[in-house]
Scaffold this motif. Structure first.
Motif, PDB file in Angstrom:
ATOM      1  N   THR A  30       1.149  -0.991   0.195  1.00 62.93           N
ATOM      2  CA  THR A  30      -0.199   0.154   0.546  1.00 62.93           C
ATOM      3  C   THR A  30       0.395   1.359   0.221  1.00 62.93           C
ATOM      4  OG1 THR A  30      -0.209   0.054   2.175  1.00 62.93           O
ATOM      5  CG2 THR A  30      -1.570  -1.421   0.956  1.00 62.93           C
ATOM      6  N   GLN A  31       0.270   2.161  -0.203  1.00 57.40           N
ATOM      7  CA  GLN A  31       1.386   3.339   0.376  1.00 57.40           C
ATOM      8  C   GLN A  31       1.493   3.622   0.940  1.00 57.40           C
ATOM      9  OE1 GLN A  31       1.774   5.848  -2.637  1.00 57.40           O
ATOM     10  NE2 GLN A  31       3.077   6.969  -1.105  1.00 57.40           N
ATOM     11  N   ARG A  32       0.935   3.566   2.352  1.00 56.18           N
ATOM     12  CA  ARG A  32       1.498   3.976   3.519  1.00 56.18           C
ATOM     13  C   ARG A  32       2.414   2.968   3.787  1.00 56.18           C
ATOM     14  NH1 ARG A  32       1.691   8.533   6.805  1.00 56.18           N
ATOM     15  NH2 ARG A  32       1.318   7.321   8.825  1.00 56.18           N
ATOM     16  N   GLU A  33       2.534   1.898   3.877  1.00 55.47           N
ATOM     17  CA  GLU A  33       3.705   0.655   3.283  1.00 55.47           C
ATOM     18  C   GLU A  33       5.032   1.191   3.201  1.00 55.47           C
ATOM     19  OE1 GLU A  33       0.759  -3.598   4.197  1.00 55.47           O
ATOM     20  OE2 GLU A  33       1.675  -2.790   2.432  1.00 55.47           O
ATOM     21  N   ARG A  34       4.468   1.786   2.184  1.00 57.84           N
ATOM     22  CA  ARG A  34       5.810   2.153   0.736  1.00 57.84           C
ATOM     23  C   ARG A  34       6.452   3.478   1.502  1.00 57.84           C
ATOM     24  NH1 ARG A  34       6.299   1.464  -4.838  1.00 57.84           N
ATOM     25  NH2 ARG A  34       5.054   0.156  -5.988  1.00 57.84           N
ATOM     26  N   GLU A  35       5.622   4.038   1.928  1.00 62.20           N
ATOM     27  CA  GLU A  35       5.937   5.129   3.106  1.00 62.20           C
ATOM     28  C   GLU A  35       7.390   5.218   4.125  1.00 62.20           C
ATOM     29  OE1 GLU A  35       3.066   7.753   4.192  1.00 62.20           O
ATOM     30  OE2 GLU A  35       2.552   8.783   2.207  1.00 62.20           O
ATOM     31  N   LEU A  49       8.514   1.850   3.642  1.00 63.08           N
ATOM     32  CA  LEU A  49       9.802   1.550   3.682  1.00 63.08           C
ATOM     33  C   LEU A  49      10.667   2.138   3.161  1.00 63.08           C
ATOM     34  CD1 LEU A  49      10.890  -0.815   2.734  1.00 63.08           C
ATOM     35  CD2 LEU A  49       9.650  -0.959   0.138  1.00 63.08           C
ATOM     36  N   GLN A  50      10.257   3.322   2.616  1.00 60.24           N
ATOM     37  CA  GLN A  50      11.510   4.359   2.101  1.00 60.24           C
ATOM     38  C   GLN A  50      11.793   4.547   3.292  1.00 60.24           C
ATOM     39  OE1 GLN A  50      12.121   5.433  -1.387  1.00 60.24           O
ATOM     40  NE2 GLN A  50      14.037   5.943   0.172  1.00 60.24           N
ATOM     41  N   LEU A  51      11.428   4.984   4.482  1.00 66.07           N
ATOM     42  CA  LEU A  51      11.647   5.581   5.562  1.00 66.07           C
ATOM     43  C   LEU A  51      13.181   4.362   6.313  1.00 66.07           C
ATOM     44  CD1 LEU A  51       9.710   7.405   7.229  1.00 66.07           C
ATOM     45  CD2 LEU A  51      11.403   8.354   6.092  1.00 66.07           C
ATOM     46  N   VAL A  52      12.689   2.945   6.065  1.00 69.03           N
ATOM     47  CA  VAL A  52      13.707   1.922   5.718  1.00 69.03           C
ATOM     48  C   VAL A  52      14.890   2.024   5.220  1.00 69.03           C
ATOM     49  CG1 VAL A  52      13.842  -0.233   6.447  1.00 69.03           C
ATOM     50  CG2 VAL A  52      12.423   0.881   7.398  1.00 69.03           C
ATOM     51  N   VAL A  53      14.582   1.854   3.953  1.00 73.46           N
ATOM     52  CA  VAL A  53      15.953   2.445   3.697  1.00 73.46           C
ATOM     53  C   VAL A  53      16.638   3.406   3.642  1.00 73.46           C
ATOM     54  CG1 VAL A  53      16.159   3.018   0.295  1.00 73.46           C
ATOM     55  CG2 VAL A  53      14.768   1.334   1.755  1.00 73.46           C
ATOM     56  N   ASP A  54      16.287   4.805   4.040  1.00 76.42           N
ATOM     57  CA  ASP A  54      16.833   5.809   4.818  1.00 76.42           C
ATOM     58  C   ASP A  54      17.624   6.041   5.553  1.00 76.42           C
ATOM     59  OD1 ASP A  54      16.016   7.531   2.472  1.00 76.42           O
ATOM     60  OD2 ASP A  54      14.293   8.416   3.377  1.00 76.42           O
ATOM     61  N   GLY A  55      17.536   4.268   6.331  1.00 76.81           N
ATOM     62  CA  GLY A  55      18.115   4.001   7.033  1.00 76.81           C
ATOM     63  C   GLY A  55      17.275   4.640   9.348  1.00 76.81           C
ATOM     64  N   LEU A  56      16.439   4.710   8.917  1.00 74.65           N
ATOM     65  CA  LEU A  56      15.421   5.388  10.353  1.00 74.65           C
ATOM     66  C   LEU A  56      14.811   3.711  11.122  1.00 74.65           C
ATOM     67  CD1 LEU A  56      13.847   8.085   9.193  1.00 74.65           C
ATOM     68  CD2 LEU A  56      16.155   7.830   9.391  1.00 74.65           C
ATOM     69  N   PRO A  57      15.118   4.378  12.837  1.00 75.24           N
ATOM     70  CA  PRO A  57      14.147   2.956  12.755  1.00 75.24           C
ATOM     71  C   PRO A  57      12.855   3.551  13.296  1.00 75.24           C
ATOM     72  CG  PRO A  57      15.569   4.955  14.199  1.00 75.24           C
ATOM     73  CD  PRO A  57      15.952   5.554  13.067  1.00 75.24           C
ATOM     74  N   SER A  58      12.590   2.431  13.968  1.00 71.73           N
ATOM     75  CA  SER A  58      10.953   2.549  14.149  1.00 71.73           C
ATOM     76  C   SER A  58      10.365   3.653  14.712  1.00 71.73           C
ATOM     77  CB  SER A  58      10.188   1.879  14.852  1.00 71.73           C
ATOM     78  OG  SER A  58      10.637   0.480  13.685  1.00 71.73           O
ATOM     79  N   GLN A  59      11.470   4.534  15.572  1.00 73.15           N
ATOM     80  CA  GLN A  59      11.021   5.235  17.153  1.00 73.15           C
ATOM     81  C   GLN A  59      11.032   6.323  15.246  1.00 73.15           C
ATOM     82  OE1 GLN A  59      13.403   3.625  17.014  1.00 73.15           O
ATOM     83  NE2 GLN A  59      12.709   1.821  19.433  1.00 73.15           N
ATOM     84  N   VAL A  60      12.104   7.163  14.550  1.00 69.42           N
ATOM     85  CA  VAL A  60      11.726   8.637  14.594  1.00 69.42           C
ATOM     86  C   VAL A  60      10.852   7.613  13.102  1.00 69.42           C
ATOM     87  CG1 VAL A  60      13.290   9.313  12.860  1.00 69.42           C
ATOM     88  CG2 VAL A  60      14.425   8.580  14.879  1.00 69.42           C
ATOM     89  N   ILE A  61      10.788   6.783  12.404  1.00 73.34           N
ATOM     90  CA  ILE A  61       9.857   6.931  11.233  1.00 73.34           C
ATOM     91  C   ILE A  61       7.866   6.990  11.837  1.00 73.34           C
ATOM     92  CG2 ILE A  61       8.144   5.418   9.822  1.00 73.34           C
ATOM     93  CD1 ILE A  61      11.077   3.539   9.523  1.00 73.34           C
ATOM     94  N   ALA A  62       8.102   6.561  13.639  1.00 74.89           N
ATOM     95  CA  ALA A  62       6.305   7.119  14.002  1.00 74.89           C
ATOM     96  C   ALA A  62       6.040   8.576  13.920  1.00 74.89           C
ATOM     97  CB  ALA A  62       6.704   6.504  15.397  1.00 74.89           C
TER      98      ALA A  62
END
Length: 207
Positions: free
Chosen positions: A147-152, A154-167
């Motif tokens: 989904t679009q949200r999952e892509r968002e 994933l992109q932040l994961v690709v950018d190297g961000l941890p879950s806390q920062v992504i949230a």
């Protein structure tokens, strides 16, 4: 994982029947399979986009020229090495072909040994190009399940961000982000998000 692909073939696109036949004879004498087409339209209607190949094409052909064929193959994202072979070539024509991605521009009559060496070298490149093309397509097909949200996420994961920062970036909870991460892994069939990220970066794909 490297895709398993068949051995490359050579597509010969030329309205000169004698040249087509002589080139097929030359290539088959060194164990290279060659397929021939009397014009660009026939080639575009019959060739297999997924089969690794080298394309040898004349410049001046009726209806659709070699340059127009080159442009069409670029539009299709077709990764085959393209070799031009023309009796009417000049410097501007060769520059045009090479700047658009052709690997060589030979004048007719070509030297048979030069043609054989060129084709053999480009068959190696064809294997590499089509394997990379297949890898990119496989990764893109996996990403299309998201989904679009999952892509968002994933992109932040690709950018190297941890879950806390992504949230924080997405204005949601860490638990929700972790749910998205689990769904991404499940939908794409990845062994881990790390391997998926590696595949994305290796293929140069934008999520």
């Amino acid at each position: 994982m490297t895709p398993v692909l068949p051995d490359p073939v050579v597509h010969v696109v030329d309205d000169d029947v004698d040249l087509r036949q002589s080139l097929v004879f030359l290539l088959e004498s060194v164990g290279v399979q060659a397929l021939t087409y009397p014009d660009a339209r026939t080639f575009l209607a019959e060739f297999d986009r997924d089969e690794p190949a080298v394309v040898i094409v004349d410049v001046r052909m009726p209806v659709v020229s070699g340059f127009e064929l080159q442009d069409r193959l670029i539009e299709l994202g077709y990764p085959a090495p393209l070799v031009f072979c023309s009796a009417h070539g000049d410097i501007p024509m060769s520059v045009r072909a090479l700047t658009r991605g052709a690997v060589d521009f030979l004048e007719k009559p070509y030297q048979p040994q030069r043609m054989v060496e060129l084709v053999q070298a480009q068959l190696v490149q064809a294997r590499l190009r089509f394997a990379e093309h297949a890898r990119r397509r496989a990764v893109n097909e996996r990403l299309e399940t998201l989904t679009q949200r999952e892509r968002e996420v994933l992109q932040l994961v690709v950018d190297g961000l941890p879950s806390q920062v992504i949230a924080h970036r997405l204005g949601t909870s860490v638990k929700t982000v972790d749910v998205h991460r689990a769904r991404i892994k499940s939908k794409t069939g990845a062994d881990s998000l790390g391997t998926l990220v590696r595949d994305i970066l290796t293929c140069g794909i934008t999520v």
